[in-house]
Design a protein around this motif. Structure first.
Motif, PDB file in Angstrom:
ATOM      1  N   VAL A  60       0.856  -1.175   0.000  1.00 35.55           N
ATOM      2  CA  VAL A  60       0.000   0.000   0.000  1.00 35.55           C
ATOM      3  C   VAL A  60       0.901   1.235   0.000  1.00 35.55           C
ATOM      4  O   VAL A  60       1.832   1.335   0.798  1.00 35.55           O
ATOM      5  N   GLY A 109      -7.133   6.567   6.669  1.00 40.63           N
ATOM      6  CA  GLY A 109      -6.357   5.728   5.761  1.00 40.63           C
ATOM      7  C   GLY A 109      -5.701   6.484   4.614  1.00 40.63           C
ATOM      8  O   GLY A 109      -5.032   5.885   3.768  1.00 40.63           O
ATOM      9  N   SER A 110      -5.851   7.820   4.587  1.00 40.07           N
ATOM     10  CA  SER A 110      -5.302   8.579   3.454  1.00 40.07           C
ATOM     11  C   SER A 110      -3.809   8.873   3.604  1.00 40.07           C
ATOM     12  O   SER A 110      -3.190   9.397   2.688  1.00 40.07           O
ATOM     13  N   GLY A 111      -3.222   8.544   4.757  1.00 40.10           N
ATOM     14  CA  GLY A 111      -1.779   8.692   4.922  1.00 40.10           C
ATOM     15  C   GLY A 111      -1.349   9.800   5.867  1.00 40.10           C
ATOM     16  O   GLY A 111      -0.154  10.072   6.018  1.00 40.10           O
ATOM     17  N   LYS A 112      -2.297  10.420   6.560  1.00 43.44           N
ATOM     18  CA  LYS A 112      -1.988  11.569   7.415  1.00 43.44           C
ATOM     19  C   LYS A 112      -1.015  11.211   8.543  1.00 43.44           C
ATOM     20  O   LYS A 112      -0.008  11.875   8.741  1.00 43.44           O
ATOM     21  N   SER A 113      -1.342  10.152   9.289  1.00 44.16           N
ATOM     22  CA  SER A 113      -0.492   9.800  10.431  1.00 44.16           C
ATOM     23  C   SER A 113       0.884   9.308   9.990  1.00 44.16           C
ATOM     24  O   SER A 113       1.874   9.520  10.702  1.00 44.16           O
ATOM     25  N   THR A 114       0.948   8.664   8.833  1.00 40.50           N
ATOM     26  CA  THR A 114       2.250   8.193   8.354  1.00 40.50           C
ATOM     27  C   THR A 114       3.169   9.391   8.083  1.00 40.50           C
ATOM     28  O   THR A 114       4.355   9.357   8.414  1.00 40.50           O
TER      29      THR A 114
END
Ligand SMILES: Nc1ncnc2c1ncn2[C@@H]1O[C@H](COP(=O)(O)OP(=O)(O)O)[C@@H](O)[C@H]1O
Ligand SMILES: [Mg+2]
Length: 291
Positions: free
Chosen positions: A28, A51-56
């Motif tokens: 992913v 799940g859009s990638g903010k925390s990553t």
């Protein structure tokens, strides 16, 4: 050279997808070529559904996760061991980010010790509690004696303890009651103005975003699909996804109600962007069939 406090350049991070046997079946792209900059003293909002990638992105800025490629600069310095501590983070869940066995004072002092603070610790802890509008005697209390909003104030005091250049706020109010959310945002905004703090504000709540951030980047499946002044983007979204995200924002005024795309709720739930896109596609197909 710009006077960006935070600069993200072509950041990428993928995670393996494994089946039940632990075998990798794909990957992913959690963060897919993301670039943006936050000027000193500004609030930059990262919006996007779960799940859009903010925390990553937040975790990579904090050095908690290694990027596959790309660059992160804080205060013009490339992220390295020596620049850790230039950024501090406030997490979504104040309950789990505070150690239950530490008093408030001890928690707030952790970064002071880590940065070998040489001044008067008690005085500094009192100062920090005052900054977040908590009574000074809260230093002796334990997290279980505090409300959610109070715990998050402690987390903010702890983040401010070593005067970070950048504060990363990852959904800082989404675990709190709505009435408390606005107060915490108000506090953050007030501290930001007084201390010239730079914020990366992560939220899926676009009405909070509108009140707090100046610039917004809308994240969709690991990519920034739209960016600009928060008022401009929300008043006139150019990307379908932003329009759909706005469709689920609670309405405040009549004007806003009028601006709101007319999309029905599916099964009474706030629909995900994916459901909404599918719905729109189905709508268009029907219209085409009708000719
Ligand atoms: N440590 C991890 N291992 C595997 N997949 C992950 C990990 N962290 C995040 N992901 C995946 O990356 C994507 C982005 O997640 P995240 O950054 O948490 O999104 P957000 O904060 O916007 O909800 C999701 O598909 C998530 O499942
Ligand atoms: Mg998240």
């Amino acid at each position: 050279m710009s006077d960006a406090m935070l600069e993200i350049r072509n950041l990428r991070k993928s995670f393996p997808i494994r089946n039940a046997f632990g075998r990798q079946t794909g990957e992913v792209k959690a963060v897919d070529n993301v670039s943006f900059a936050v000027e000193k003293g500004q609030v930059y909002g990262l919006a996007g559904e779960s799940g859009s990638g903010k925390s990553t992105i937040a975790r990579m800025i904090m050095g908690l996760e290694q990027p596959d490629s790309g660059e992160i600069l804080i205060g013009g310095e490339s992220l390295s061991r020596s620049s850790r501590g230039h950024a501090q983070m406030v997490f979504q869940n104040p309950g789990s980010s505070l150690n239950p066995r530490r008093t408030v004072g001890q928690s707030v002092a952790v970064p002071l010790d880590a940065h070998r603070f040489s001044g008067d610790r008690r005085k500094r802890i009192s100062e920090l509690l005052e900054m977040v509008q908590l009574p000074v005697n809260f230093a002796e209390r334990y997290p279980h004696e505090l409300s959610g909003g109070q715990k998050q104030r402690v987390a903010i005091a702890r983040a401010l303890a070593v005067e970070p250049k950048l504060l990363v706020l990852d959904e800082p109010t989404s675990a709190l009651d709505v009435s408390v959310q606005a107060k915490v945002i108000e506090l953050l905004a007030d501290l930001g103005r007084r201390m010239e703090l730079t914020y990366l504000f992560i939220s899926h709540d676009l009405s909070l975003m509108r009140n707090f951030a100046r610039t917004v980047g809308v994240l969709y499946r690991g990519q920034i699909v739209e960016t600009g002044n928060v008022g401009t983007v929300f008043a006139n979204p150019s990307h379908d996804y932003t329009r759909l995200l706005l469709a689920s924002v609670p309405v405040i005024s009549k004007e806003e109600e009028a601006m709101r795309p007319k999309i029905p709720l599916i099964d009474g739930e706030i629909p995900t962007a994916e459901k909404l896109l599918a719905l729109r596609d189905a709508d268009q197909m029907q219209n085409q069939e009708r000719g």
